[in-house]
Design a protein around this motif. Structure first.
Motif, PDB file in Angstrom:
ATOM      1  N   ASP A  40       0.865  -1.059  -0.016  1.00 14.14           N
ATOM      2  CA  ASP A  40      -0.040  -0.029  -0.067  1.00 14.14           C
ATOM      3  C   ASP A  40       0.629   1.324  -0.144  1.00 14.14           C
ATOM      4  N   LEU A  41       1.285   1.875  -1.234  1.00 15.62           N
ATOM      5  CA  LEU A  41       2.266   2.826  -1.262  1.00 15.62           C
ATOM      6  C   LEU A  41       1.708   4.117  -0.586  1.00 15.62           C
ATOM      7  N   GLN A  42       0.429   4.282  -0.497  1.00 17.84           N
ATOM      8  CA  GLN A  42       0.057   5.439   0.322  1.00 17.84           C
ATOM      9  C   GLN A  42       0.328   5.563   1.587  1.00 17.84           C
ATOM     10  N   LEU A  43       0.345   4.226   2.205  1.00 17.05           N
ATOM     11  CA  LEU A  43       0.811   3.934   3.595  1.00 17.05           C
ATOM     12  C   LEU A  43       2.115   4.021   3.765  1.00 17.05           C
ATOM     13  N   VAL A  44       2.951   3.577   2.658  1.00 17.70           N
ATOM     14  CA  VAL A  44       4.373   3.530   2.843  1.00 17.70           C
ATOM     15  C   VAL A  44       4.793   5.175   3.163  1.00 17.70           C
ATOM     16  N   VAL A  45       4.268   5.957   2.413  1.00 18.01           N
ATOM     17  CA  VAL A  45       4.530   7.263   2.139  1.00 18.01           C
ATOM     18  C   VAL A  45       4.517   7.958   3.576  1.00 18.01           C
ATOM     19  N   VAL A  46       3.229   7.686   4.323  1.00 23.73           N
ATOM     20  CA  VAL A  46       2.894   8.407   5.437  1.00 23.73           C
ATOM     21  C   VAL A  46       3.976   7.812   6.651  1.00 23.73           C
ATOM     22  N   GLU A  47       4.064   6.640   6.589  1.00 23.42           N
ATOM     23  CA  GLU A  47       4.701   5.965   7.498  1.00 23.42           C
ATOM     24  C   GLU A  47       6.284   6.274   7.459  1.00 23.42           C
ATOM     25  N   TYR A  48       6.876   6.447   6.014  1.00 22.20           N
ATOM     26  CA  TYR A  48       8.159   6.855   6.063  1.00 22.20           C
ATOM     27  C   TYR A  48       8.382   8.319   6.418  1.00 22.20           C
ATOM     28  N   ALA A  49       7.350   9.279   6.483  1.00 24.11           N
ATOM     29  CA  ALA A  49       7.463  10.587   6.941  1.00 24.11           C
ATOM     30  C   ALA A  49       7.691  10.504   8.249  1.00 24.11           C
ATOM     31  N   ASN A  50       7.292   9.599   9.040  1.00 20.74           N
ATOM     32  CA  ASN A  50       7.551   9.607  10.738  1.00 20.74           C
ATOM     33  C   ASN A  50       8.868   9.061  10.844  1.00 20.74           C
ATOM     34  N   VAL A  51       9.486   8.123   9.994  1.00 23.53           N
ATOM     35  CA  VAL A  51      10.767   7.756   9.922  1.00 23.53           C
ATOM     36  C   VAL A  51      11.841   9.154   9.880  1.00 23.53           C
ATOM     37  N   LEU A  52      11.301   9.754   8.793  1.00 21.46           N
ATOM     38  CA  LEU A  52      12.358  10.780   8.727  1.00 21.46           C
ATOM     39  C   LEU A  52      12.226  12.117   9.516  1.00 21.46           C
ATOM     40  N   LYS A  53      11.168  12.026  10.139  1.00 21.08           N
ATOM     41  CA  LYS A  53      10.809  13.115  11.064  1.00 21.08           C
ATOM     42  C   LYS A  53      12.062  12.782  12.346  1.00 21.08           C
ATOM     43  N   GLU A  54      11.960  11.492  12.500  1.00 19.22           N
ATOM     44  CA  GLU A  54      12.715  11.098  13.686  1.00 19.22           C
ATOM     45  C   GLU A  54      14.381  11.252  13.311  1.00 19.22           C
ATOM     46  N   VAL A  55      14.580  11.044  12.179  1.00 10.63           N
ATOM     47  CA  VAL A  55      16.065  11.252  11.732  1.00 10.63           C
ATOM     48  C   VAL A  55      16.330  12.568  11.627  1.00 10.63           C
ATOM     49  N   LYS A  56      15.426  13.363  11.062  1.00 14.57           N
ATOM     50  CA  LYS A  56      15.793  14.872  11.307  1.00 14.57           C
ATOM     51  C   LYS A  56      16.262  15.368  12.482  1.00 14.57           C
ATOM     52  N   LYS A  57      15.268  14.965  13.373  1.00 18.94           N
ATOM     53  CA  LYS A  57      15.396  15.485  14.912  1.00 18.94           C
ATOM     54  C   LYS A  57      16.694  15.076  15.542  1.00 18.94           C
ATOM     55  N   THR A  58      17.060  13.628  15.257  1.00 16.15           N
ATOM     56  CA  THR A  58      18.426  13.031  15.575  1.00 16.15           C
ATOM     57  C   THR A  58      19.564  13.689  15.123  1.00 16.15           C
ATOM     58  N   VAL A  59      19.367  13.972  13.645  1.00 13.74           N
ATOM     59  CA  VAL A  59      20.553  14.675  13.026  1.00 13.74           C
ATOM     60  C   VAL A  59      20.563  16.139  13.566  1.00 13.74           C
ATOM     61  N   GLU A  60      19.533  16.933  13.980  1.00 16.12           N
ATOM     62  CA  GLU A  60      19.595  18.104  14.591  1.00 16.12           C
ATOM     63  C   GLU A  60      20.277  18.291  15.961  1.00 16.12           C
TER      64      GLU A  60
ATOM     65  N   VAL B  55      12.013   3.150  12.711  1.00 15.23           N
ATOM     66  CA  VAL B  55      12.073   2.375  11.194  1.00 15.23           C
ATOM     67  C   VAL B  55      11.438   0.973  11.477  1.00 15.23           C
ATOM     68  N   LYS B  56      11.857   0.262  12.453  1.00 16.34           N
ATOM     69  CA  LYS B  56      11.504  -1.198  12.834  1.00 16.34           C
ATOM     70  C   LYS B  56       9.785  -1.141  12.844  1.00 16.34           C
ATOM     71  N   LYS B  57       9.369  -0.318  13.528  1.00 19.61           N
ATOM     72  CA  LYS B  57       7.995   0.069  13.657  1.00 19.61           C
ATOM     73  C   LYS B  57       7.304   0.090  12.164  1.00 19.61           C
ATOM     74  N   THR B  58       7.891   1.103  11.427  1.00 10.74           N
ATOM     75  CA  THR B  58       7.307   1.170  10.147  1.00 10.74           C
ATOM     76  C   THR B  58       7.255   0.187   9.070  1.00 10.74           C
ATOM     77  N   VAL B  59       8.653  -0.693   9.330  1.00 10.40           N
ATOM     78  CA  VAL B  59       8.637  -1.680   8.593  1.00 10.40           C
ATOM     79  C   VAL B  59       7.731  -2.906   8.736  1.00 10.40           C
ATOM     80  N   GLU B  60       7.434  -2.944  10.415  1.00  9.24           N
ATOM     81  CA  GLU B  60       6.354  -4.188  10.763  1.00  9.24           C
ATOM     82  C   GLU B  60       4.820  -3.580  10.283  1.00  9.24           C
ATOM     83  N   ILE B  61       4.749  -2.270  10.246  1.00  3.58           N
ATOM     84  CA  ILE B  61       3.409  -1.953   9.898  1.00  3.58           C
ATOM     85  C   ILE B  61       3.132  -2.073   8.507  1.00  3.58           C
ATOM     86  N   LEU B  62       4.296  -1.789   7.403  1.00  5.52           N
ATOM     87  CA  LEU B  62       4.083  -2.075   6.086  1.00  5.52           C
ATOM     88  C   LEU B  62       4.014  -3.401   5.368  1.00  5.52           C
TER      89      LEU B  62
END
Lengths: 119, 119
Positions: A40-60, B55-62
Motif C-alpha cells: 500500500d504505497l499510500q501507507l508507505v509514504v505516510v509511515e516513512y514521513a514519521n521515520v524521516l521526522k525522527e531522523v531529522k530530529k536526531t541529526v539536529e 524504522v522497525k515499527k514502520t517496517v512492521e506496519i508496512l
C-alpha cells in the motif's frame, strides 16, 4: 510539473516502483507509481514521513550537519529518501534487486529540479 | 569478544570512525571508536537507537519484510545500521568521504560473527 519529474525518476531507475514528493507532515504533494501487488504505497509514504521526522530530529540533536539521504533496505524493498529543504523530501521505492547506486544518482540529480519546482 | 569484531569492522573500513553493538533500548553492549573531534559518539548511539526503533515499527506496519539495513547520510557523516536480531543491531559511522560500499560489505559479513557471539 512534480509528477513528470517523479515519473522520470521511476522510469529511469532500474527496479523503481514509486516516487513521492512529500512534506514532513506526511502529506504527499505528488506521487507516481507503477502497479505493484502487495504494498500500500499510500501507507508507505505516510509511515516513512514519521521515520524521516525522527531522523531529522536526531541529526539536529547530534549536530552532524544537515540530513541529506536515508536508505532503508528490507527483505522486499529498498526505500531511498532525500531531503529537499526544511519542509519537503522525495522518496524512491525500489525492488530489492533494483540498482541502488543508479537510484541514488537519479535522486540526487533530480533533487535540484524538484527544489526549483517547489520554489 | 564483541570489541574485537567491532574493531575489525572499523579498521578494515575506509573512513570508519566507530562501530557499536547495541540494543533497541539504546544501550550499547560494546563499542569501538577512533578519536574524533566534534562528535559525541555515545550520544550518537543512543539517538540512532530511537531512529531504528521508528524504522522497525514502520517496517512492521508496512509488512515489507524484515528490516535489514539503514543508511543515513549527513553533511559530515554516513551512519550505516544493520539489524542483527529482534533485540540488537550494529552501527558503523563513516566520515562522509569514506567508502560506503565497502562499509556495507563489511557490516554484512561481520553480522554473522556478531550474531554467533550474541547467541
Amino acid at each position: 510539473m512534480f509528477r513528470n519529474i517523479l515519473q522520470d525518476i521511476v522510469e529511469q531507475s532500474e527496479g523503481g516502483i514509486s516516487a513521492a514528493l512529500m512534506g514532513y507532515d506526511g502529506i504527499a504533494v505528488d506521487q507516481y507509481e507503477k502497479p505493484c501487488e502487495g504494498i500500500d504505497l499510500q501507507l508507505v509514504v505516510v509511515e516513512y514521513a514519521n521515520v524521516l521526522k525522527e531522523v531529522k530530529k536526531t541529526v539536529e540533536i547530534l549536530e552532524t550537519g544537515e540530513m541529506e539521504e536515508v536508505a532503508i533496505r528490507t527483505e522486499r524493498f529498498t526505500v531511498l529518501i532525500r531531503a529537499l529543504n526544511d519542509d519537503y523530501f522525495v522518496t524512491l521505492t525500489l525492488l530489492r534487486d533494483g540498482n541502488f547506486g543508479k537510484a541514488r544518482y537519479l535522486l540526487a540529480k533530480e533533487s535540484s529540479r524538484l527544489r526549483e519546482a517547489l520554489a
